[in-house]
Design a protein around this motif. Structure first.
Motif, short mmCIF file in Angstrom:
data_model
loop_
_atom_site.label_atom_id
_atom_site.label_comp_id
_atom_site.label_asym_id
_atom_site.label_seq_id
_atom_site.Cartn_x
_atom_site.Cartn_y
_atom_site.Cartn_z
N TRP A 201 -42.71 10.99 38.62
CA TRP A 201 -42.10 12.17 39.22
C TRP A 201 -40.63 11.91 39.49
O TRP A 201 -39.79 12.82 39.38
N ALA A 202 -40.28 10.65 39.84
CA ALA A 202 -38.88 10.34 40.16
C ALA A 202 -38.01 10.44 38.92
O ALA A 202 -36.91 10.99 38.96
N ALA A 203 -38.49 9.88 37.81
CA ALA A 203 -37.73 9.99 36.57
C ALA A 203 -37.58 11.45 36.16
O ALA A 203 -36.55 11.85 35.59
N GLY A 204 -38.59 12.26 36.45
CA GLY A 204 -38.53 13.67 36.10
C GLY A 204 -37.40 14.41 36.77
O GLY A 204 -36.88 15.40 36.24
N THR A 205 -36.96 13.94 37.94
CA THR A 205 -35.88 14.62 38.64
C THR A 205 -34.54 14.45 37.95
O THR A 205 -33.58 15.14 38.28
N ARG A 206 -34.44 13.54 36.96
CA ARG A 206 -33.18 13.35 36.24
C ARG A 206 -32.97 14.44 35.18
O ARG A 206 -31.84 14.64 34.74
N ASP A 207 -34.05 15.06 34.76
CA ASP A 207 -33.96 16.13 33.76
C ASP A 207 -33.94 17.46 34.51
O ASP A 207 -34.90 17.79 35.20
N PRO A 208 -32.86 18.25 34.39
CA PRO A 208 -32.78 19.48 35.19
C PRO A 208 -33.91 20.46 34.94
O PRO A 208 -34.35 21.16 35.85
N VAL A 209 -34.40 20.53 33.70
CA VAL A 209 -35.51 21.43 33.40
C VAL A 209 -36.79 20.94 34.07
O VAL A 209 -37.51 21.72 34.71
N VAL A 210 -37.06 19.66 33.97
CA VAL A 210 -38.26 19.09 34.59
C VAL A 210 -38.14 19.12 36.11
O VAL A 210 -39.12 19.38 36.82
N ALA A 211 -36.95 18.86 36.62
CA ALA A 211 -36.73 18.91 38.07
C ALA A 211 -37.04 20.30 38.61
O ALA A 211 -37.65 20.44 39.68
#
Length: 323
Positions: A201-211
């Protein structure tokens, strides 16, 4: 709301155990308290921290470390020293032979150690709860993480030490909040490290779409989400959403949603008297039977069984993304 914010506003953050540890060599503390997460800060001297399966790590002046539980770990003055103190459940303190050391090692209010003027001083904050949403948060951290002096906000360390050494009105609440801020800071540092780019989930916050998608799932876990709806609300195609979410987080959006819903449900079961049917509805299940089936499959115990155990015996190793 992201998982870290959920963790810091939930019941897990309340009344965290905080202590100033003062030691002179030789010392070797075998920590078997089963805590979910521990933050350790060195304000004087040096210590070594060892977890099973990894080489010991040095902790020097001004550095901090986080240790993910519930597995035990060692804090020593030198690597390889046999334990001289065992910390057990409820922060009990004994010799390896079982002799109580609580009175012997008490050095005043929130201060503990083998010497009142020991050369090694550690500030320790422990989050005791094994609540599922808390484990979801700490999945962004390795089992043992050490942070350099340059990576740490010195102001937070100063504030933590002041609160521990100068008892004042509201000390426990103040310590909770300072520990929360320090944990938030350390998780952010760990997420931002280039070598920690792993699916979670933390890595996902780096992608604006996934965030954006993660924020929607966290804010409205009870909504009848589909990948298509997430894509529409994030202004991308369904294929783009599915691909980018899996790449960043390590699992499909709906699988992540199931994990998040059940984590929230586990917290509610452990911290409230709401019925299973009410909790099922709150986290997006159409009926209690469907919820109970999903919960039992992931946690290995029924919702009522989990509630009785208060989370102590039902920690799902496979239920935490990125762990």
């Amino acid at each position: 709301m992201d998982p870290l914010s959920q963790f810091l506003t939930g019941p897990r953050a309340q009344a965290a155990f905080a202590l100033r540890v003062v030691m002179d060599p030789p010392f070797a503390i075998d920590v078997q308290d089963g805590a979910a997460l521990t933050v350790i800060v060195a304000v004087s001297g040096q210590a070594w921290i060892a977890v099973e399966g990894a080489a010991p790590r040095s902790l020097g002046l001004g550095q901090a470390a986080t240790v993910r539980g519930p597995a035990p770990y060692l804090v020593t003055d030198t690597p390889g020293r046999p334990p001289t103190v065992v910390i057990g459940a409820g922060q009990s303190c004994r010799t390896p032979a079982g002799e109580h050391l609580e009175l012997t090692f008490s050095q005043g209010m929130r201060t503990w150690g083998n010497s009142p003027d020991g050369g090694t001083v550690l500030l320790i904050g422990t989050y005791q709860s094994t609540a599922a949403a808390g484990q979801l948060v700490t999945s962004a951290l390795p089992t043992l993480a050490v942070f350099t002096e340059e990576e740490i906000d010195a102001g937070l360390l100063t504030l933590l030490e002041r609160e521990l050494t100068h008892p004042r009105l509201g000390q426990e609440s103040a310590l909770d909040r300072v520990l929360d801020l320090l944990l938030l800071h350390l998780v952010r540092v760990c997420v931002d490290r280039t070598e920690s780019r792993v699916p979670s989930w933390a890595a996902g916050t780096r992608d604006p779409v996934v965030a954006r998608a993660l924020a929607l799932l966290h804010q409205e876990p009870e909504a009848p989400w589909t990948v298509a709806e997430l894509a529409l609300r994030s202004h991308v195609s369904r294929a783009t959403m599915a691909a980018r979410f899996r790449t960043a987080v390590g699992q499909p959006p709906m699988a992540y949603l199931t994990t998040w819903r059940l984590a929230l449900a586990a917290d509610r079961l452990a911290s409230s008297t709401a019925t299973t049917a009410v909790i099922a509805e709150e986290v997006g299940y159409s009926n209690a039977f469907a919820f109970s089936t999903a919960f039992s499959r992931v946690y290995g115990v029924s919702p009522s069984g989990y509630r009785r155990s208060q989370g102590h015996d039902a920690r799902p190793a496979a239920a935490v993304p990125g762990s």
